[in-house]
Design a protein around this motif. Structure first.
Motif, PDB file in Angstrom:
ATOM      1  N   SER A  21       0.843  -1.185   0.000  1.00 39.62           N
ATOM      2  CA  SER A  21       0.000   0.000   0.000  1.00 39.62           C
ATOM      3  C   SER A  21       0.884   1.243   0.000  1.00 39.62           C
ATOM      4  N   MET A  22       1.537   1.451  -1.123  1.00 39.52           N
ATOM      5  CA  MET A  22       2.522   2.516  -1.232  1.00 39.52           C
ATOM      6  C   MET A  22       1.822   3.836  -1.544  1.00 39.52           C
ATOM      7  N   ALA A  23       2.196   4.918  -0.826  1.00 37.98           N
ATOM      8  CA  ALA A  23       1.618   6.230  -1.145  1.00 37.98           C
ATOM      9  C   ALA A  23       2.090   6.646  -2.538  1.00 37.98           C
ATOM     10  N   VAL A  24       1.242   7.407  -3.233  1.00 38.06           N
ATOM     11  CA  VAL A  24       1.515   7.781  -4.624  1.00 38.06           C
ATOM     12  C   VAL A  24       2.879   8.470  -4.770  1.00 38.06           C
ATOM     13  N   ASP A  25       3.148   9.477  -3.939  1.00 43.37           N
ATOM     14  CA  ASP A  25       4.413  10.217  -4.061  1.00 43.37           C
ATOM     15  C   ASP A  25       5.614   9.337  -3.764  1.00 43.37           C
ATOM     16  N   LYS A  26       5.443   8.474  -2.785  1.00 44.02           N
ATOM     17  CA  LYS A  26       6.538   7.581  -2.405  1.00 44.02           C
ATOM     18  C   LYS A  26       6.841   6.602  -3.547  1.00 44.02           C
ATOM     19  N   ALA A  27       5.784   6.120  -4.179  1.00 40.40           N
ATOM     20  CA  ALA A  27       5.965   5.195  -5.300  1.00 40.40           C
ATOM     21  C   ALA A  27       6.720   5.892  -6.432  1.00 40.40           C
ATOM     22  N   ARG A  28       6.345   7.132  -6.711  1.00 38.39           N
ATOM     23  CA  ARG A  28       7.047   7.888  -7.776  1.00 38.39           C
ATOM     24  C   ARG A  28       8.516   8.049  -7.425  1.00 38.39           C
ATOM     25  N   ASP A  29       8.761   8.400  -6.171  1.00 35.85           N
ATOM     26  CA  ASP A  29      10.141   8.616  -5.730  1.00 35.85           C
ATOM     27  C   ASP A  29      10.944   7.322  -5.837  1.00 35.85           C
ATOM     28  N   PHE A 289       7.437  -2.712  -5.489  1.00 31.10           N
ATOM     29  CA  PHE A 289       6.182  -2.613  -4.753  1.00 31.10           C
ATOM     30  C   PHE A 289       5.085  -3.266  -5.564  1.00 31.10           C
ATOM     31  N   TRP A 290       4.008  -3.442  -4.914  1.00 33.36           N
ATOM     32  CA  TRP A 290       2.970  -4.292  -5.452  1.00 33.36           C
ATOM     33  C   TRP A 290       1.625  -3.592  -5.543  1.00 33.36           C
ATOM     34  N   LYS A 291       1.367  -2.727  -4.568  1.00 31.49           N
ATOM     35  CA  LYS A 291       0.066  -2.041  -4.530  1.00 31.49           C
ATOM     36  C   LYS A 291       0.286  -0.594  -4.147  1.00 31.49           C
ATOM     37  N   ILE A 292      -0.578   0.255  -4.670  1.00 30.74           N
ATOM     38  CA  ILE A 292      -0.476   1.685  -4.391  1.00 30.74           C
ATOM     39  C   ILE A 292      -1.772   2.154  -3.750  1.00 30.74           C
ATOM     40  N   ALA A 293      -1.640   3.104  -2.816  1.00 29.94           N
ATOM     41  CA  ALA A 293      -2.836   3.627  -2.144  1.00 29.94           C
ATOM     42  C   ALA A 293      -3.483   4.665  -3.048  1.00 29.94           C
ATOM     43  N   MET A 294      -4.057   4.179  -4.154  1.00 26.03           N
ATOM     44  CA  MET A 294      -4.708   5.085  -5.086  1.00 26.03           C
ATOM     45  C   MET A 294      -5.943   4.428  -5.680  1.00 26.03           C
ATOM     46  N   LYS A 295      -6.791   5.252  -6.288  1.00 27.36           N
ATOM     47  CA  LYS A 295      -7.994   4.741  -6.933  1.00 27.36           C
ATOM     48  C   LYS A 295      -8.242   5.564  -8.179  1.00 27.36           C
ATOM     49  N   PRO A 296      -8.424   4.990  -9.337  1.00 30.58           N
ATOM     50  CA  PRO A 296      -8.244   3.557  -9.599  1.00 30.58           C
ATOM     51  C   PRO A 296      -6.762   3.234  -9.735  1.00 30.58           C
ATOM     52  N   ALA A 358     -13.740   8.438  -0.086  1.00 29.45           N
ATOM     53  CA  ALA A 358     -13.385   8.083   1.289  1.00 29.45           C
ATOM     54  C   ALA A 358     -11.916   8.409   1.505  1.00 29.45           C
ATOM     55  N   PRO A 359     -11.536   8.922   2.687  1.00 29.78           N
ATOM     56  CA  PRO A 359     -10.118   9.191   2.952  1.00 29.78           C
ATOM     57  C   PRO A 359      -9.308   7.900   2.928  1.00 29.78           C
ATOM     58  N   GLY A 360      -7.993   8.035   2.665  1.00 26.66           N
ATOM     59  CA  GLY A 360      -7.111   6.870   2.737  1.00 26.66           C
ATOM     60  C   GLY A 360      -6.392   6.540   1.448  1.00 26.66           C
ATOM     61  N   ARG A 361      -6.901   7.035   0.311  1.00 20.49           N
ATOM     62  CA  ARG A 361      -6.232   6.779  -0.964  1.00 20.49           C
ATOM     63  C   ARG A 361      -6.307   8.029  -1.826  1.00 20.49           C
ATOM     64  N   THR A 362      -5.312   8.249  -2.643  1.00 17.58           N
ATOM     65  CA  THR A 362      -5.362   9.340  -3.616  1.00 17.58           C
ATOM     66  C   THR A 362      -6.282   8.910  -4.748  1.00 17.58           C
ATOM     67  N   GLU A 363      -7.218   9.788  -5.136  1.00 12.86           N
ATOM     68  CA  GLU A 363      -8.098   9.427  -6.244  1.00 12.86           C
ATOM     69  C   GLU A 363      -7.837  10.290  -7.458  1.00 12.86           C
ATOM     70  N   ASN A 397     -10.998  15.384 -20.214  1.00 10.82           N
ATOM     71  CA  ASN A 397      -9.805  16.096 -20.685  1.00 10.82           C
ATOM     72  C   ASN A 397      -8.860  16.411 -19.521  1.00 10.82           C
ATOM     73  N   CYS A 398      -9.245  15.943 -18.321  1.00 10.05           N
ATOM     74  CA  CYS A 398      -8.356  16.175 -17.167  1.00 10.05           C
ATOM     75  C   CYS A 398      -8.631  15.120 -16.100  1.00 10.05           C
ATOM     76  N   PHE A 399      -7.695  15.013 -15.166  1.00 13.33           N
ATOM     77  CA  PHE A 399      -7.942  14.262 -13.939  1.00 13.33           C
ATOM     78  C   PHE A 399      -8.273  15.257 -12.845  1.00 13.33           C
ATOM     79  N   ILE A 400      -9.214  14.875 -11.982  1.00 13.36           N
ATOM     80  CA  ILE A 400      -9.446  15.638 -10.753  1.00 13.36           C
ATOM     81  C   ILE A 400      -8.680  14.862  -9.685  1.00 13.36           C
ATOM     82  N   ILE A 401      -7.655  15.485  -9.123  1.00  9.98           N
ATOM     83  CA  ILE A 401      -6.808  14.768  -8.160  1.00  9.98           C
ATOM     84  C   ILE A 401      -7.271  15.090  -6.750  1.00  9.98           C
ATOM     85  N   LEU A 402      -7.713  14.065  -6.046  1.00 12.05           N
ATOM     86  CA  LEU A 402      -8.182  14.242  -4.669  1.00 12.05           C
ATOM     87  C   LEU A 402      -7.168  13.580  -3.748  1.00 12.05           C
TER      88      LEU A 402
END
Ligand code: AMP
Ligand code: MG
Length: 424
Positions: A21-29, A289-296, A358-363, A397-402
């Motif tokens: 369950s890797m955070a998005v920024d951490k996975a990028r890094d 890593f295997w999974k990321i805390a994001m949706k989808p 729901a809180p807990g994942r970047t959407e 035409n865009c992503f809404i990043i939550l």
């Protein structure tokens, strides 16, 4: 340089390292630590280099412009000839056209008719635009209010000989191609294209041209991937559909890693299918890593098989595209030699829809950014956000990043959007 796998092992001892369950920024890094750009170069004609990445600085071999020249149609004069408080009348000694200079000097008390781009003849230091002068019988009368050096483009003003015109690591767009041509450079050095092999996994998949039987679906991921990879300028190796069979998968992974810099798969990483792919990858290489805390896109594997980078994207068609835009794009650009990798522009606009979260994942919800009659931008969601609904990507035409900690959003609130246009 530090061995990234070594630092990964150190990192894996850290408290907040969770490959499931890797955070998005951490996975990028984490991914960025593994990326060593291509170094092989090739020389190409300037037109063939469109879209490629410059492998060396382009140094200007000339002054641009090459000569002092006129920015206007008008008259080349000596500023000291112009009276400060009354009109001045000067005889016209000749004409300087763009490409056909006036052969002579502008003597005191004379002027030369000059066209835009014409070389400023010796003696003259100022251009009076023709709208500020009256010509009659070989003479011109010029009013007051001029400034020494006006309307004159200096030699070397845009680029001086020896100056860096374009930096290594840039992608060559039409503007850069034009600039290179303006310097008289015919050939340049670019990095070789990145080789990317990809395949879909799944017993249910059929390719277009085959009629699906009950329970079968058309493979769309290989088409979106093909499109995104082409747009990024990669050399694309389409390996087709591979059945959910460990032997076939192992053969496909090994073959792909042997011929490509990057291997991308879709499907087979979700719960139930994941285990044998995971075991296989751990056996063939190393999974970071295997999974990321994001949706989808929650199941997203990254690792290495030999020298090849491996991205195991989810099977759902929207997840494939979202994870590609959010992780694979930047990685491929960096591997291709882009330096710096341009981030996708993000900015805040009001959202006219209610957003469930729901809180807990970047959407990464799919949005439609529009401008109203008064020129104000706002975003609305594309509707149902299921990760199988590819229509939501086609409409967006865009992503809404939550952000991860964010809960539901009420209509009217400001949200962060990321423009997709030009992203790949
Ligand atoms: P998986 O991750 O393999 O469990 O796949 C998740 C969902 O995505 C399933 O409904 C699959 O049928 C679907 N899917 C997987 N691969 C593809 C593909 N290449 N094209 C379209 N849908 C796919
Ligand atoms: Mg599957």
């Amino acid at each position: 340089m530090n061995d990234p796998l070594q630092s990964l092992r150190q990192l894996s001892c850290a408290d907040d390292y969770d490959p499931n369950s890797m955070a998005v920024d951490k996975a990028r890094d984490l991914i960025s630590r593994f990326l060593a750009p291509v170094t092989t170069t090739e020389r190409l004609h300037v037109r063939a280099a469109l879209g490629r990445v410059l492998a060396e600085d382009v140094i200007s071999p000339l002054d641009v412009p090459a000569h002092d020249n006129s920015a206007m149609d008008g008259y080349a004069v000596r500023f000291s000839d112009l009276k400060a408080d009354a009109a001045t009348t000067l005889p016209i000694a000749g004409t300087a056209y763009a490409g056909a200079p006036f052969n002579g000097i502008v003597k005191p008390g004379e002027c030369v008719r000059i066209m835009t781009g014409g070389v400023v003849p010796p003696g003259a230091d100022t251009i009076v635009m023709q709208e500020h002068a009256q010509a009659k019988d070989g003479q011109v009368t010029i009013g007051t209010g001029h400034r020494k050096g006006q309307n004159l483009r200096r030699a070397g003003e845009d680029l001086a000989v020896g100056q860096v015109a374009l930096k290594r690591g840039m992608a060559l767009r039409p503007a850069e191609i034009g600039l290179i041509a303006s310097l008289g450079i015919a050939e340049l050095s670019v990095y070789r294209r990145l080789r990317v092999a990809f395949f879909s996994t799944g017993d249910e998949l059929v390719s277009i041209g085959t009629t699906p039987k009950a329970g079968q679906i058309y493979d769309s991921n290989r088409y979106t991937l093909y499109g995104m990879l082409q747009r990024l300028g990669c050399e694309v190796i389409d390996m087709g559909v591979v059945r959910d069979d460990p032997k076939l998968l192992e053969a496909a992974f090994s073959e792909a890693a042997g011929i490509a810099d990057v291997v991308i798969t879709s499907g087979g990483v979700s719960v139930g299918e994941a285990d044998f792919v995971k075991d296989l990858l751990n056996q063939l290489g190393e999974v970071v890593f295997w999974k990321i805390a994001m949706k989808p896109g929650r199941p997203l594997a990254y690792g290495k098989i030999g020298n090849a980078h491996f991205f195991g994207l989810p099977g759902n068609p929207v997840s494939v595209m979202v994870t590609f835009y959010q992780f694979v794009r930047d990685a491929l650009l960096k591997l291709s030699g882009r330096d710096p990798v341009p981030p996708l522009p993000t900015f805040k606009v009001p959202c006219t829809s209610n957003l469930k979260k729901a809180p807990g994942r970047t959407e990464f919800q799919r949005g439609i950014l529009t401008q109203d009659g008064a020129g104000n931008w706002s975003v609305r969601v594309t509707g149902e956000q299921g990760s199988g609904i590819l229509r939501s990507m086609a409409e967006a035409n865009c992503f809404i990043i939550l952000p991860s900690e964010q809960g539901s959003v009420a209509a009217g609130a400001l949200v962060e959007v990321q423009v997709m246009e030009g992203a790949v």
